[in-house]
Design a protein around this motif. Structure first.
Motif, PDB file in Angstrom:
ATOM      1  N   ALA A   1       0.830  -1.211   0.000  1.00 55.42           N
ATOM      2  CA  ALA A   1       0.000   0.000   0.000  1.00 55.42           C
ATOM      3  C   ALA A   1       0.863   1.260   0.000  1.00 55.42           C
ATOM      4  CB  ALA A   1      -0.936  -0.004   1.202  1.00 55.42           C
ATOM      5  N   GLY A   2       1.939   1.246   0.779  1.00 47.74           N
ATOM      6  CA  GLY A   2       2.842   2.395   0.795  1.00 47.74           C
ATOM      7  C   GLY A   2       3.482   2.623  -0.563  1.00 47.74           C
ATOM      8  N   THR A   3       3.890   1.541  -1.205  1.00 50.09           N
ATOM      9  CA  THR A   3       4.491   1.644  -2.540  1.00 50.09           C
ATOM     10  C   THR A   3       3.514   2.263  -3.527  1.00 50.09           C
ATOM     11  OG1 THR A   3       5.945  -0.250  -2.167  1.00 50.09           O
ATOM     12  CG2 THR A   3       5.461   0.317  -4.464  1.00 50.09           C
ATOM     13  N   TRP A   4       2.307   1.741  -3.572  1.00 50.23           N
ATOM     14  CA  TRP A   4       1.350   2.200  -4.573  1.00 50.23           C
ATOM     15  C   TRP A   4       0.772   3.564  -4.247  1.00 50.23           C
ATOM     16  CZ3 TRP A   4       1.572   0.467  -9.204  1.00 50.23           C
ATOM     17  CH2 TRP A   4       2.190  -0.772  -9.411  1.00 50.23           C
ATOM     18  N   ALA A   5       0.572   3.883  -2.986  1.00 50.17           N
ATOM     19  CA  ALA A   5       0.095   5.231  -2.625  1.00 50.17           C
ATOM     20  C   ALA A   5       1.136   6.270  -3.030  1.00 50.17           C
ATOM     21  CB  ALA A   5      -0.196   5.309  -1.132  1.00 50.17           C
ATOM     22  N   GLY A   6       2.394   5.973  -2.774  1.00 49.84           N
ATOM     23  CA  GLY A   6       3.458   6.884  -3.180  1.00 49.84           C
ATOM     24  C   GLY A   6       3.522   7.048  -4.683  1.00 49.84           C
ATOM     25  N   ASN A   7       3.328   5.956  -5.412  1.00 47.83           N
ATOM     26  CA  ASN A   7       3.351   6.012  -6.880  1.00 47.83           C
ATOM     27  C   ASN A   7       2.226   6.879  -7.439  1.00 47.83           C
ATOM     28  OD1 ASN A   7       5.585   4.422  -7.104  1.00 47.83           O
ATOM     29  ND2 ASN A   7       4.489   2.571  -7.680  1.00 47.83           N
ATOM     30  N   VAL A   8       1.031   6.712  -6.904  1.00 45.59           N
ATOM     31  CA  VAL A   8      -0.106   7.490  -7.390  1.00 45.59           C
ATOM     32  C   VAL A   8       0.147   8.981  -7.171  1.00 45.59           C
ATOM     33  CG1 VAL A   8      -2.551   8.024  -6.968  1.00 45.59           C
ATOM     34  CG2 VAL A   8      -1.800   5.642  -7.183  1.00 45.59           C
ATOM     35  N   ALA A   9       0.633   9.350  -5.990  1.00 49.69           N
ATOM     36  CA  ALA A   9       0.914  10.757  -5.706  1.00 49.69           C
ATOM     37  C   ALA A   9       2.036  11.273  -6.605  1.00 49.69           C
ATOM     38  CB  ALA A   9       1.285  10.935  -4.237  1.00 49.69           C
ATOM     39  N   TYR A  10       3.089  10.504  -6.732  1.00 54.00           N
ATOM     40  CA  TYR A  10       4.265  10.919  -7.502  1.00 54.00           C
ATOM     41  C   TYR A  10       3.927  11.110  -8.978  1.00 54.00           C
ATOM     42  CZ  TYR A  10       9.112  10.813  -9.180  1.00 54.00           C
ATOM     43  OH  TYR A  10      10.303  11.120  -9.766  1.00 54.00           O
ATOM     44  N   PHE A  11       3.381  10.085  -9.594  1.00 56.53           N
ATOM     45  CA  PHE A  11       3.111  10.157 -11.023  1.00 56.53           C
ATOM     46  C   PHE A  11       1.922  11.049 -11.344  1.00 56.53           C
ATOM     47  CE2 PHE A  11       5.577   6.187 -10.773  1.00 56.53           C
ATOM     48  CZ  PHE A  11       6.642   6.616 -11.534  1.00 56.53           C
ATOM     49  N   GLY A  12       0.962  11.125 -10.441  1.00 56.22           N
ATOM     50  CA  GLY A  12      -0.152  12.052 -10.633  1.00 56.22           C
ATOM     51  C   GLY A  12       0.339  13.489 -10.678  1.00 56.22           C
ATOM     52  N   TYR A  13       1.234  13.834  -9.767  1.00 53.01           N
ATOM     53  CA  TYR A  13       1.793  15.182  -9.745  1.00 53.01           C
ATOM     54  C   TYR A  13       2.588  15.464 -11.029  1.00 53.01           C
ATOM     55  CZ  TYR A  13       4.620  19.210  -8.626  1.00 53.01           C
ATOM     56  OH  TYR A  13       5.232  20.440  -8.676  1.00 53.01           O
ATOM     57  N   LEU A  14       3.470  14.532 -11.406  1.00 51.36           N
ATOM     58  CA  LEU A  14       4.293  14.755 -12.598  1.00 51.36           C
ATOM     59  C   LEU A  14       3.453  14.847 -13.871  1.00 51.36           C
ATOM     60  CD1 LEU A  14       7.414  12.546 -11.885  1.00 51.36           C
ATOM     61  CD2 LEU A  14       7.274  15.034 -11.891  1.00 51.36           C
ATOM     62  N   LEU A  15       2.448  14.005 -13.991  1.00 49.32           N
ATOM     63  CA  LEU A  15       1.580  14.088 -15.164  1.00 49.32           C
ATOM     64  C   LEU A  15       0.853  15.425 -15.175  1.00 49.32           C
ATOM     65  CD1 LEU A  15       0.389  12.860 -17.720  1.00 49.32           C
ATOM     66  CD2 LEU A  15      -1.351  11.750 -16.276  1.00 49.32           C
TER      67      LEU A  15
ATOM     68  N   ALA B   1      13.517   2.959   3.650  1.00 51.12           N
ATOM     69  CA  ALA B   1      13.255   2.131   2.469  1.00 51.12           C
ATOM     70  C   ALA B   1      12.963   3.013   1.253  1.00 51.12           C
ATOM     71  CB  ALA B   1      12.082   1.195   2.730  1.00 51.12           C
ATOM     72  N   LYS B   2      12.157   4.039   1.452  1.00 51.49           N
ATOM     73  CA  LYS B   2      11.834   4.937   0.349  1.00 51.49           C
ATOM     74  C   LYS B   2      13.088   5.635  -0.157  1.00 51.49           C
ATOM     75  CE  LYS B   2       9.016   8.789  -1.137  1.00 51.49           C
ATOM     76  NZ  LYS B   2       9.695   8.710  -2.392  1.00 51.49           N
ATOM     77  N   LEU B   3      13.914   6.121   0.741  1.00 47.14           N
ATOM     78  CA  LEU B   3      15.122   6.830   0.328  1.00 47.14           C
ATOM     79  C   LEU B   3      16.101   5.915  -0.406  1.00 47.14           C
ATOM     80  CD1 LEU B   3      15.674   9.069   3.470  1.00 47.14           C
ATOM     81  CD2 LEU B   3      14.744   9.757   1.248  1.00 47.14           C
TER      82      LEU B   3
ATOM     83  N   ILE C   1      12.073  -3.905  -5.762  1.00 47.66           N
ATOM     84  CA  ILE C   1      12.979  -3.231  -4.835  1.00 47.66           C
ATOM     85  C   ILE C   1      12.237  -2.533  -3.704  1.00 47.66           C
ATOM     86  CG2 ILE C   1      14.698  -1.378  -4.635  1.00 47.66           C
ATOM     87  CD1 ILE C   1      15.492  -2.094  -7.579  1.00 47.66           C
ATOM     88  N   ARG C   2      11.316  -1.627  -4.027  1.00 50.11           N
ATOM     89  CA  ARG C   2      10.640  -0.818  -3.002  1.00 50.11           C
ATOM     90  C   ARG C   2       9.780  -1.674  -2.056  1.00 50.11           C
ATOM     91  NH1 ARG C   2      10.390   4.874  -3.123  1.00 50.11           N
ATOM     92  NH2 ARG C   2      11.393   4.614  -5.147  1.00 50.11           N
ATOM     93  N   PRO C   3       8.936  -2.571  -2.555  1.00 52.41           N
ATOM     94  CA  PRO C   3       8.153  -3.377  -1.607  1.00 52.41           C
ATOM     95  C   PRO C   3       9.039  -4.238  -0.694  1.00 52.41           C
ATOM     96  CG  PRO C   3       7.212  -3.552  -3.795  1.00 52.41           C
ATOM     97  CD  PRO C   3       8.514  -2.821  -3.937  1.00 52.41           C
ATOM     98  N   ALA C   4      10.115  -4.791  -1.242  1.00 54.31           N
ATOM     99  CA  ALA C   4      11.005  -5.612  -0.406  1.00 54.31           C
ATOM    100  C   ALA C   4      11.652  -4.769   0.682  1.00 54.31           C
ATOM    101  CB  ALA C   4      12.081  -6.274  -1.271  1.00 54.31           C
ATOM    102  N   LEU C   5      12.155  -3.591   0.318  1.00 51.69           N
ATOM    103  CA  LEU C   5      12.756  -2.724   1.325  1.00 51.69           C
ATOM    104  C   LEU C   5      11.724  -2.267   2.357  1.00 51.69           C
ATOM    105  CD1 LEU C   5      15.128  -0.548  -0.900  1.00 51.69           C
ATOM    106  CD2 LEU C   5      15.801  -2.279   0.783  1.00 51.69           C
ATOM    107  N   MET C   6      10.503  -1.963   1.903  1.00 56.02           N
ATOM    108  CA  MET C   6       9.468  -1.511   2.833  1.00 56.02           C
ATOM    109  C   MET C   6       8.965  -2.638   3.728  1.00 56.02           C
ATOM    110  SD  MET C   6       7.200   1.351   1.002  1.00 56.02           S
ATOM    111  CE  MET C   6       7.951   2.845   0.392  1.00 56.02           C
ATOM    112  N   TYR C   7       9.147  -3.845   3.299  1.00 56.41           N
ATOM    113  CA  TYR C   7       8.766  -4.987   4.137  1.00 56.41           C
ATOM    114  C   TYR C   7       9.855  -5.293   5.173  1.00 56.41           C
ATOM    115  CZ  TYR C   7       7.406  -9.699   5.492  1.00 56.41           C
ATOM    116  OH  TYR C   7       7.051 -10.808   6.210  1.00 56.41           O
ATOM    117  N   TYR C   8      11.094  -5.349   4.721  1.00 60.12           N
ATOM    118  CA  TYR C   8      12.169  -5.789   5.608  1.00 60.12           C
ATOM    119  C   TYR C   8      12.751  -4.702   6.510  1.00 60.12           C
ATOM    120  CZ  TYR C   8      12.127 -10.272   3.291  1.00 60.12           C
ATOM    121  OH  TYR C   8      11.740 -11.490   2.807  1.00 60.12           O
ATOM    122  N   LEU C   9      12.931  -3.493   6.006  1.00 60.98           N
ATOM    123  CA  LEU C   9      13.597  -2.467   6.809  1.00 60.98           C
ATOM    124  C   LEU C   9      12.849  -2.123   8.104  1.00 60.98           C
ATOM    125  CD1 LEU C   9      15.283  -0.121   4.205  1.00 60.98           C
ATOM    126  CD2 LEU C   9      16.357  -1.689   5.808  1.00 60.98           C
TER     127      LEU C   9
END
Length: 153
Positions: A43-57, A124-126, A102-110
């Protein structure tokens, strides 16, 4: 090089700030609702993606609309398609690896390894951003002349 770094910061930094907030909120809400760290990571991965790409578009559409307006031309679906295609070229390869592995694995393990959910998600995000931006910036630079020039229509 200083000018390029400023350009990249103007392009990516606001999207990153929005993405960070959305990542934290999305991960936290998923964790609260499901008590699953895997769900929180996704959820963190995809929420960040929606905000990021929505803004850039949104930014790309605004710039293209201004360019069209300056030339007394309408902003068309075709031009919108170019905006979307430019984002796909800019982020496609980097995004597939980033969002699916990469991102989901880091967000799961870190968060587990650090013993802190918030600190683990932020770190994980950084870390994931590092592997994401090298190919993204290269693709952005290569796509600027061909896909982001709206004066040649």
């Amino acid at each position: 090089m200083k000018q390029k770094i400023r350009e990249w910061l103007r392009r990516y930094l606001p999207a990153e700030v929005l993405s960070m907030v959305a990542t934290l909120v999305g991960a936290w809400l998923a964790l609260q609702g499901t008590h699953s760290q895997l769900s929180a990571a996704l959820a963190g991965t995809w929420a960040g993606n929606v905000a990021y790409f929505g803004y850039l578009l949104g930014q790309d559409v605004l710039l293209a609309r201004r360019a069209c307006h300056a030339q007394n031309r309408p902003y068309t679906r075709r031009i919108f398609g170019r905006n979307v295609r430019a984002l796909a070229v800019e982020f496609g390869p980097a995004e597939v690896l980033d969002s699916l592995f990469i991102r989901p694995a880091l967000m799961y393990y870190l968060p587990r390894w650090l013993g802190s959910f918030g600190a683990g998600i932020v770190l994980a995000k950084l870390l994931a951003d590092i592997t994401f931006y090298v190919p993204a910036i290269l693709s952005y630079e290569l796509s600027k002349k061909r896909l982001r020039n709206f004066g040649d229509e």
